[in-house]
Enzyme design. Structure first.
Site, PDB file in Angstrom:
ATOM      1  N   ASP A  80       1.414 -12.103   4.686  1.00 35.09           N
ATOM      2  CA  ASP A  80      -0.081 -12.228   5.155  1.00 35.09           C
ATOM      3  C   ASP A  80      -0.898 -11.605   4.098  1.00 35.09           C
ATOM      4  OD1 ASP A  80      -2.233 -13.278   6.718  1.00 35.09           O
ATOM      5  OD2 ASP A  80      -2.056 -11.436   7.937  1.00 35.09           O
ATOM      6  N   ASP A 102      -4.388 -13.569  -1.275  1.00 37.53           N
ATOM      7  CA  ASP A 102      -5.856 -12.979  -1.130  1.00 37.53           C
ATOM      8  C   ASP A 102      -6.452 -12.565  -2.120  1.00 37.53           C
ATOM      9  OD1 ASP A 102      -7.855 -11.972   0.133  1.00 37.53           O
ATOM     10  OD2 ASP A 102      -7.154 -10.986   1.570  1.00 37.53           O
ATOM     11  N   GLU A 132      -7.821 -18.463   0.160  1.00 38.21           N
ATOM     12  CA  GLU A 132      -8.979 -18.088   0.491  1.00 38.21           C
ATOM     13  C   GLU A 132      -9.656 -17.905  -0.484  1.00 38.21           C
ATOM     14  OE1 GLU A 132      -8.945 -15.179   3.604  1.00 38.21           O
ATOM     15  OE2 GLU A 132      -8.221 -13.616   2.115  1.00 38.21           O
ATOM     16  N   GLY A 178      -9.360  -7.524  13.836  1.00 37.59           N
ATOM     17  CA  GLY A 178      -9.482  -6.201  14.804  1.00 37.59           C
ATOM     18  C   GLY A 178     -10.272  -6.993  16.097  1.00 37.59           C
ATOM     19  N   ASN A 227      -3.712 -17.061  13.453  1.00 38.39           N
ATOM     20  CA  ASN A 227      -3.015 -15.866  13.190  1.00 38.39           C
ATOM     21  C   ASN A 227      -3.437 -14.643  14.375  1.00 38.39           C
ATOM     22  OD1 ASN A 227      -2.808 -16.741  10.895  1.00 38.39           O
ATOM     23  ND2 ASN A 227      -3.499 -14.983   9.675  1.00 38.39           N
TER      24      ASN A 227
END
Length: 283
Positions: A80, A102, A132, A178, A227
């Protein structure tokens, strides 16, 4: 081990979501795999860069393969949110069969160039790539920012997906890593527009805290990868806290009982998400 593309292509076609759950250790891997077997659900075991570095690549992969060896449902191993090309290369060489490069902090042109290289590298291992171009708000496992990322135009995002050849794309739609401090307002239409323009499955990040209706609508629009990270951490740590408070009251300290309590909590969390995402019974 089943490729990410194979797992997501079926989920995308049948419009259910495959849970991609960030594990933290052997206990959480075992619990998530147990949930997948019990629910007959495909599952993506996700590892953060932080977890890879904590264990070491080979040791973590060894733990995963030992626990997944006799699991009879589709399982993928995914790296990830990784901005570090050297870690990407290490994990691809070490057995991971998908990665999220990322590079959202780079400008779009450089992100596109490097993501294309990562896709080419992954193909040599028979692996897949999630891409992304916008950061998902919030810090997760020491990666990210609490500042909202600038959203790129639909045309820029579509061009990125088509030119890089990524197998999955993570759009910013108002989601965040979060816990949400207030009910999130999400751009559901952006998922539909990206799917219609590219035919590529979308990945939904920042899932913990979304409503049942939000999950199901986004999955129906093409979010085939969903996710889950914060929910696992909370189940893992809150169950431990609950157990340890009881142990302190009783004056009984038995680590195996603690581990069983945590495993049950994480397994239940994973099973609930599999049912919610519609992946139960798909294996």
């Amino acid at each position: 081990m089943v490729s990410l593309k194979e797992t997501l292509d079926r989920a995308f076609a049948e419009r259910y979501g495959v849970p991609a759950i960030n594990i933290v250790d052997d206990l959480s891997i075992q619990a998530v795999l147990a949930a997948a077997v019990e629910e007959r659900s495909p599952v993506i075991i996700q590892t953060s860069v932080k977890t890879v570095k904590m264990y070491g690549r080979d040791q973590l992969y060894g733990i995963f393969t030992a626990l997944a060896r006799d699991v009879d449902v589709p399982v993928s191993l995914h790296l990830d949110h990784c901005p570090d090309r050297s870690v990407i290369s290490s994990c691809l060489g070490g057995g991971w069969n998908s990665v999220l490069f990322d590079a959202h902090e780079l400008d779009v042109a450089e992100n596109l160039r490097q993501t294309t290289e990562v896709v080419q590298e992954a193909r040599r291992y028979g692996a897949n790539v999630e891409g992304e171009i916008e950061g998902i708000q919030g810090v997760e496992d020491d990666i990210g920012s609490d500042e909202a990322s600038v959203q790129q135009s639909l045309e820029v995002a579509v061009d990125f997906i088509k030119r890089t050849g990524v197998d999955c794309f993570a759009p910013a739609i108002g989601n965040a890593h979060g816990q949400y401090t207030s009910a999130p307002v999400l751009d559901h239409q952006r998922v539909t527009d990206l799917v219609e323009a590219t035919g590529v499955p979308m990945a939904l990040h920042g899932g913990t805290g979304l409503s049942k209706e939000q999950f199901q609508d986004l999955i129906a629009r093409g979010c085939a990868k969903v996710n889950i990270s914060t929910a696992l951490k909370e189940a893992y740590m809150k169950s431990a806290l609950e157990f340890l408070r009881g142990a302190e009251e009783k004056g009984k300290w038995d680590p195996p009982s603690l581990f069983r309590h945590q495993t049950a909590a994480v397994t239940q969390m994973a099973r609930e998400h599999m049912r919610l995402f519609g992946s139960s019974g798909r294996a």
